[in-house]
Design a protein around this motif. Structure first.
Motif, PDB file in Angstrom:
ATOM      1  N   LYS A  70      21.179  55.352  30.595  1.00 43.47           N
ATOM      2  CA  LYS A  70      20.476  55.272  29.302  1.00 43.47           C
ATOM      3  C   LYS A  70      20.765  54.143  28.938  1.00 43.47           C
ATOM      4  O   LYS A  70      21.796  53.764  28.506  1.00 43.47           O
ATOM      5  N   ILE A  90      24.513  55.904  24.057  1.00 48.75           N
ATOM      6  CA  ILE A  90      23.883  55.514  25.210  1.00 48.75           C
ATOM      7  C   ILE A  90      25.046  54.868  26.326  1.00 48.75           C
ATOM      8  O   ILE A  90      26.099  54.629  25.842  1.00 48.75           O
ATOM      9  N   ASP A  91      24.383  54.460  27.457  1.00 49.28           N
ATOM     10  CA  ASP A  91      25.236  53.942  28.140  1.00 49.28           C
ATOM     11  C   ASP A  91      25.207  52.353  28.224  1.00 49.28           C
ATOM     12  O   ASP A  91      26.419  51.887  28.277  1.00 49.28           O
ATOM     13  N   ASN A 113      19.010  58.421  20.985  1.00 48.57           N
ATOM     14  CA  ASN A 113      19.401  57.151  21.500  1.00 48.57           C
ATOM     15  C   ASN A 113      20.606  56.622  20.720  1.00 48.57           C
ATOM     16  O   ASN A 113      20.819  55.183  20.698  1.00 48.57           O
ATOM     17  N   SER A 130      27.900  52.708  22.404  1.00 46.66           N
ATOM     18  CA  SER A 130      27.557  52.583  24.040  1.00 46.66           C
ATOM     19  C   SER A 130      28.758  52.305  24.821  1.00 46.66           C
ATOM     20  O   SER A 130      29.657  51.770  24.192  1.00 46.66           O
ATOM     21  N   SER A 181      19.393  50.819  26.229  1.00 43.05           N
ATOM     22  CA  SER A 181      18.401  50.719  24.693  1.00 43.05           C
ATOM     23  C   SER A 181      18.594  49.130  24.556  1.00 43.05           C
ATOM     24  O   SER A 181      19.678  48.574  24.801  1.00 43.05           O
TER      25      SER A 181
END
Length: 262
Positions: free
Chosen positions: A47, A23-24, A20, A162, A49
């Motif tokens: 995705k 991530i997106d 992770n 991200s 977090s």
């Protein structure tokens, strides 16, 4: 047993971290608006977090109203309580102006559980102290241990890349403040800066929480009380319908942007 326990924990934790690092969506703060946003974005297949500087996710919802473990929710958001199987008390004859009440511990626990179950990764004890800033847009978060930040220790952080960052840090709107102050940029606010939260006006604050939920700089969104803090709107106290609806709006906007980038 001691050695195997340590190996199992460290292996699983570092595997999750490695998986992770790109991530997106990265969400700073884990209050109700951030949790609902994370849940909806994860349900859409992206995705996500979340980063929480304290041990327990959930933000201010745990404490209810002045440690009375009860919070109010507008009827507009009751469908979310139903979806997450959060029991609530409704009132006959509209005695409390379209409000229901629910247990703050149950509600907070349910939000955390459903977000986690949907695949949201929650890093507790980890603070977002800065953002990754590339090509004049926000491109990730800079993280450190919450305890390191609170103690003011000079320990260099790590970063997570991200596509989008969400400031869900609540009243302080810490990420928006950091981005504006460090990079000499203008935010999508009347002054171009963080305007600061105003004193309580529950009716206005609840409505404007949703209105103020938006992208305030390329790659950076705000939701919940951070949205009101950035745009200079009032606080509203222990009423959480606007928080939940703000999280849903943030998710909708972010999902649209991510789909456009595919």
């Amino acid at each position: 047993m001691e050695l195997n326990t340590t190996k199992a924990i460290t292996d699983s934790w570092f595997y999750r971290l490695r998986e992770n690092l790109s991530i997106d969506v990265a969400i700073a703060g884990t209050g109700p608006s951030g949790l609902i946003a994370a849940l909806r974005i994860a349900q859409a297949g992206f995705k996500v977090s979340m980063f929480e500087s304290k041990l327990a996710p959930g933000g201010g919802m745990w404490g209810g109203a002045m440690l009375f473990s009860s919070v109010a929710i507008q009827t507009d958001a009751v469908r979310i309580l139903d979806e997450l199987e959060i029991k609530y008390q409704s009132y006959e004859n509209n005695d409390y102006e379209g409000l229901v009440t629910c247990d703050s511990v149950l509600a907070t626990s349910a939000l955390i559980y459903h977000a986690s179950k949907a695949g949201v990764v929650i890093h507790n004890g980890m603070s977002v102290e800065d953002v990754v800033f590339k090509n004049n847009q926000v491109a990730g978060v800079v993280v450190n241990w919450g305890s390191v930040v609170r103690e003011g220790l000079h320990v260099d952080p790590l970063s997570v890349r991200s596509k989008i960052v969400v400031d869900a840090t609540g009243h302080p709107c810490e990420i928006a403040e950091t981005v504006a102050n460090k990079n000499n940029i203008k935010l999508n606010t009347p002054s171009g800066k963080v305007l600061g939260e105003r004193s309580m006006d529950a009716d206005k604050g609840e409505a404007e929480t949703v209105e103020n939920t938006k992208e305030i700089f390329p790659g950076l969104y705000v939701c919940g009380m951070a949205a009101n803090g950035v745009s200079g709107s009032p606080r509203m106290g222990p009423i959480f319908g606007g928080m939940l609806l703000s999280g849903e709006k943030a998710a909708k906007l972010i999902i649209e942007e991510l789909n456009d980038k595919k």
